[in-house]
Structures are given as structure tokens and as C-alpha cells.
Design an enzyme around this catalytic site. Structure first.
Site, PDB file in Angstrom:
ATOM      1  N   VAL A   1      25.117  76.866  23.175  1.00  0.00           N
ATOM      2  CA  VAL A   1      24.992  75.461  22.793  1.00  0.00           C
ATOM      3  C   VAL A   1      24.459  74.623  23.950  1.00  0.00           C
ATOM      4  O   VAL A   1      24.715  74.927  25.128  1.00  0.00           O
ATOM      5  CB  VAL A   1      26.332  74.883  22.304  1.00  0.00           C
ATOM      6  CG1 VAL A   1      26.622  75.334  20.889  1.00  0.00           C
ATOM      7  CG2 VAL A   1      27.478  75.253  23.234  1.00  0.00           C
TER       8      VAL A   1
ATOM      9  N   LYS B   1      35.137  78.316  22.933  1.00  0.00           N
ATOM     10  CA  LYS B   1      34.667  79.470  22.159  1.00  0.00           C
ATOM     11  C   LYS B   1      35.750  80.534  22.198  1.00  0.00           C
ATOM     12  O   LYS B   1      35.797  81.335  23.126  1.00  0.00           O
ATOM     13  CB  LYS B   1      33.406  80.046  22.807  1.00  0.00           C
ATOM     14  CG  LYS B   1      32.152  79.209  22.699  1.00  0.00           C
ATOM     15  CD  LYS B   1      31.026  79.975  23.401  1.00  0.00           C
ATOM     16  CE  LYS B   1      29.708  79.272  23.317  1.00  0.00           C
ATOM     17  NZ  LYS B   1      28.674  79.992  24.112  1.00  0.00           N
TER      18      LYS B   1
ATOM     19  N   ASP C   1      34.481  78.922  28.049  1.00  0.00           N
ATOM     20  CA  ASP C   1      33.803  80.118  27.552  1.00  0.00           C
ATOM     21  C   ASP C   1      34.706  81.319  27.871  1.00  0.00           C
ATOM     22  O   ASP C   1      35.610  81.639  27.103  1.00  0.00           O
ATOM     23  CB  ASP C   1      32.423  80.180  28.220  1.00  0.00           C
ATOM     24  CG  ASP C   1      31.520  81.247  27.647  1.00  0.00           C
ATOM     25  OD1 ASP C   1      31.725  81.643  26.494  1.00  0.00           O
ATOM     26  OD2 ASP C   1      30.598  81.697  28.348  1.00  0.00           O
TER      27      ASP C   1
ATOM     28  N   LYS D   1      28.178  70.525  36.520  1.00  0.00           N
ATOM     29  CA  LYS D   1      27.645  69.246  36.090  1.00  0.00           C
ATOM     30  C   LYS D   1      28.001  68.929  34.650  1.00  0.00           C
ATOM     31  O   LYS D   1      27.957  67.786  34.211  1.00  0.00           O
ATOM     32  CB  LYS D   1      26.104  69.262  36.175  1.00  0.00           C
ATOM     33  CG  LYS D   1      25.527  69.537  37.510  1.00  0.00           C
ATOM     34  CD  LYS D   1      23.980  69.580  37.387  1.00  0.00           C
ATOM     35  CE  LYS D   1      23.366  70.171  38.592  1.00  0.00           C
ATOM     36  NZ  LYS D   1      21.896  70.389  38.400  1.00  0.00           N
TER      37      LYS D   1
ATOM     38  N   ASP E   1      33.263  70.413  29.915  1.00  0.00           N
ATOM     39  CA  ASP E   1      32.470  70.390  28.688  1.00  0.00           C
ATOM     40  C   ASP E   1      32.818  71.567  27.788  1.00  0.00           C
ATOM     41  O   ASP E   1      32.951  71.415  26.581  1.00  0.00           O
ATOM     42  CB  ASP E   1      30.966  70.372  28.998  1.00  0.00           C
ATOM     43  CG  ASP E   1      30.548  71.497  29.930  1.00  0.00           C
ATOM     44  OD1 ASP E   1      31.424  72.123  30.574  1.00  0.00           O
ATOM     45  OD2 ASP E   1      29.344  71.766  30.026  1.00  0.00           O
TER      46      ASP E   1
ATOM     47  N   ASP F   1      23.558  72.546  29.324  1.00  0.00           N
ATOM     48  CA  ASP F   1      22.129  72.792  29.561  1.00  0.00           C
ATOM     49  C   ASP F   1      21.727  74.221  29.239  1.00  0.00           C
ATOM     50  O   ASP F   1      22.567  75.111  29.086  1.00  0.00           O
ATOM     51  CB  ASP F   1      21.789  72.520  31.027  1.00  0.00           C
ATOM     52  CG  ASP F   1      22.324  73.629  31.937  1.00  0.00           C
ATOM     53  OD1 ASP F   1      23.530  73.964  31.814  1.00  0.00           O
ATOM     54  OD2 ASP F   1      21.551  74.180  32.740  1.00  0.00           O
TER      55      ASP F   1
ATOM     56  N   ARG G   1      20.419  68.710  28.638  1.00  0.00           N
ATOM     57  CA  ARG G   1      21.738  68.153  28.965  1.00  0.00           C
ATOM     58  C   ARG G   1      21.966  66.787  28.341  1.00  0.00           C
ATOM     59  O   ARG G   1      23.097  66.425  28.024  1.00  0.00           O
ATOM     60  CB  ARG G   1      21.882  67.984  30.488  1.00  0.00           C
ATOM     61  CG  ARG G   1      22.406  69.165  31.203  1.00  0.00           C
ATOM     62  CD  ARG G   1      22.885  68.754  32.587  1.00  0.00           C
ATOM     63  NE  ARG G   1      22.779  69.842  33.532  1.00  0.00           N
ATOM     64  CZ  ARG G   1      23.672  70.817  33.665  1.00  0.00           C
ATOM     65  NH1 ARG G   1      24.727  70.847  32.898  1.00  0.00           N
ATOM     66  NH2 ARG G   1      23.492  71.763  34.565  1.00  0.00           N
TER      67      ARG G   1
HETATM   68  C1  PRP Z   1      29.673  76.031  32.498  1.00  0.00           C
HETATM   69  C2  PRP Z   1      30.619  74.969  31.971  1.00  0.00           C
HETATM   70  C3  PRP Z   1      31.943  75.337  32.561  1.00  0.00           C
HETATM   71  C4  PRP Z   1      31.850  76.850  32.686  1.00  0.00           C
HETATM   72  C5  PRP Z   1      32.633  77.465  31.569  1.00  0.00           C
HETATM   73  O1  PRP Z   1      29.247  75.636  33.754  1.00  0.00           O
HETATM   74  O2  PRP Z   1      30.223  73.682  32.345  1.00  0.00           O
HETATM   75  O3  PRP Z   1      32.132  74.771  33.853  1.00  0.00           O
HETATM   76  O4  PRP Z   1      30.468  77.188  32.590  1.00  0.00           O
HETATM   77  O5  PRP Z   1      32.509  78.868  31.588  1.00  0.00           O
HETATM   78  P1  PRP Z   1      33.707  79.870  31.762  1.00  0.00           P
HETATM   79  O6  PRP Z   1      34.832  79.438  30.852  1.00  0.00           O
HETATM   80  O7  PRP Z   1      33.087  81.181  31.352  1.00  0.00           O
HETATM   81  O8  PRP Z   1      34.118  79.867  33.205  1.00  0.00           O
HETATM   82  P2  PRP Z   1      27.904  76.179  34.447  1.00  0.00           P
HETATM   83  O9  PRP Z   1      28.259  77.256  35.427  1.00  0.00           O
HETATM   84  O10 PRP Z   1      26.890  76.524  33.384  1.00  0.00           O
HETATM   85  O11 PRP Z   1      27.409  74.943  35.294  1.00  0.00           O
HETATM   86  P3  PRP Z   1      26.975  73.464  34.845  1.00  0.00           P
HETATM   87  O12 PRP Z   1      28.208  72.792  34.279  1.00  0.00           O
HETATM   88  O13 PRP Z   1      26.513  72.849  36.108  1.00  0.00           O
HETATM   89  O14 PRP Z   1      25.885  73.602  33.805  1.00  0.00           O
END
Ligand code: PRP
Length: 189
Positions: free
Chosen positions: A165, A143, A115, A55, A112, A171, A177
């Protein structure tokens, strides 16, 4: 107008350490990124498909696409790699696919945050295997200290330290969010 804007910015709560990137700085950077994308895709012959990764990307995607002058259409995909914790497991699962076929189209994946990189690495490889004309990526945040796999990032908003963050789509347990800024979260011990 100034008054309306200041009223709309919610203050930090006790869970939030500090504002890392304020709303105006985000908006200025989004305009710069959109300008780069407009230049790079100026000669595109059919609409660019922007694929937002649900999301977290939905606010960045909404702001970015409204600054694009190149023809484009919007689609979404949902993946999961975190399970129930806050650490990526590296085991990316496709929860919801795009509505339209990506074959023979130019695709820009909108995220967004990068990581570990597992999510984008999976999506880039998956989309390339579908016979797309090109696959590029844009992330608002990355990051560098957390990367586990290399990902070719084309359009990056901000490089940030390894802190948790929230805001602008990101979130913590589905909270925060819709903050218009990016804030550093104070993780409870
Ligand atoms: C977060 C973010 C990315 C992913 C990045 O999603 O939105 O999609 O993690 O992490 P990575 O580089 O370690 O793969 P999350 O799983 O928290 O879901 P959300 O977007 O629905 O909050």
C-alpha cells in the site's frame, strides 16, 4: 468547498491497482482514534509525548495531533529495518533519536503501518528501558498476515490484507507518500 476537495484528490496512476481506503474514511477513523486517546489520557498530568516514526507516520501524526484535546508534545524518531529492499530484515537500526528525554513521561508511538512488527517491537522495548511512565502504540494500518513478532497495539486504524500500500505517508521508492488516500500498488513483475 466540495469542488476544491475533488480537485485536490489526485487520480490513480497506472501503477496503482485501486483505492483501498479513501480520504474521507481515513479522516473519520482518525477522529475516532483521537477521541479514544482523548478519553484514555483525560487525566494525564503532564503532556503526552507523541513520537512519530519517520518518515511514514508524518501525515497520520499531523492529522491525529490536531484532533487531540489532551496536552501533548511532538517528537520524532527514525529507524531503518528494510535495508534497500521491500522486506523487513528484523535488524532494526536507530538512525535518529528523539530530541527530548522520554524518562518519566507517558509516550504514544505513532506509526503508519505495522507489517512484521519488528520496528514497533524494537521501539516499545527500547522506550520502556528508558524509564518511561507508559508506552502505547497507534498504527493507522496493520497487516495481520505479516506479523513475525507480537506487538501490543493500542489504537489501530484499519486492518488490511497483505498487499503493498502507498499514500497517506506510505511510499514506494519515495513516491506516492502524499496521496490523501491509501492505494494498493501494482507491483511490477
Ligand atoms: C515502514 C513503516 C514502519 C515499518 C513497519 O517504514 O513506516 O516504520 O516499515 O514495518 P515492520 O512492522 O515490518 O517493522 P520504512 O522502513 O518503509 O521507512 P519509511 O517510514 O521512511 O518509509
Amino acid at each position: 468547498m466540495d469542488n476544491i476537495r475533488s480537485i485536490a484528490i489526485p487520480p490513480l496512476t497506472a501503477d496503482l491497482e485501486r483505492v483501498l481506503i479513501d480520504a474521507d474514511t481515513i479522516q473519520r477513523r482518525v477522529i475516532e482514534l483521537a477521541a479514544q486517546i482523548n478519553r484514555d489520557y483525560a487525566d494525564i498530568e503532564e503532556p503526552l509525548i507523541l513520537v512519530g516514526v519517520l518518515k511514514g507516520s508524518f501525515i497520520y501524526l499531523a492529522d491525529l495531533c490536531r484532533k487531540l484535546t489532551v496536552p501533548h508534545v511532538i517528537d520524532f524518531i527514525a529507524v531503518s529495518s528494510y535495508g534497500s529492499g521491500s522486506e523487513s530484515t528484523g535488524n532494526v537500526r536507530l538512525l535518529m533519536d528523539t530530541r527530548r528525554s522520554l524518562e518519566n513521561h507517558h509516550v504514544l508511538i505513532v506509526e503508519d503501518i505495522l507489517d512484521t512488527g519488528y520496528t514497533l517491537d524494537y521501539l516499545v522495548r527500547n522506550f520502556k528501558a528508558r524509564g518511561t511512565k507508559s508506552v502505547n502504540t497507534t498504527v493507522l494500518l496493520e497487516k495481520p498476515d505479516r506479523h513475525k513478532v507480537p506487538v501490543d497495539l493500542r489504537y489501530v486504524g484499519f486492518t488490511i490484507p497483505d498487499v503493498w500500500v502507498v499514500g497517506y505517508g506510505l511510499d514506494y521508492g519515495e513516491q506516492y507518500r502524499t496521496l490523501p488516500y491509501i492505494a494498493e500498488m501494482r507491483i511490477p513483475n
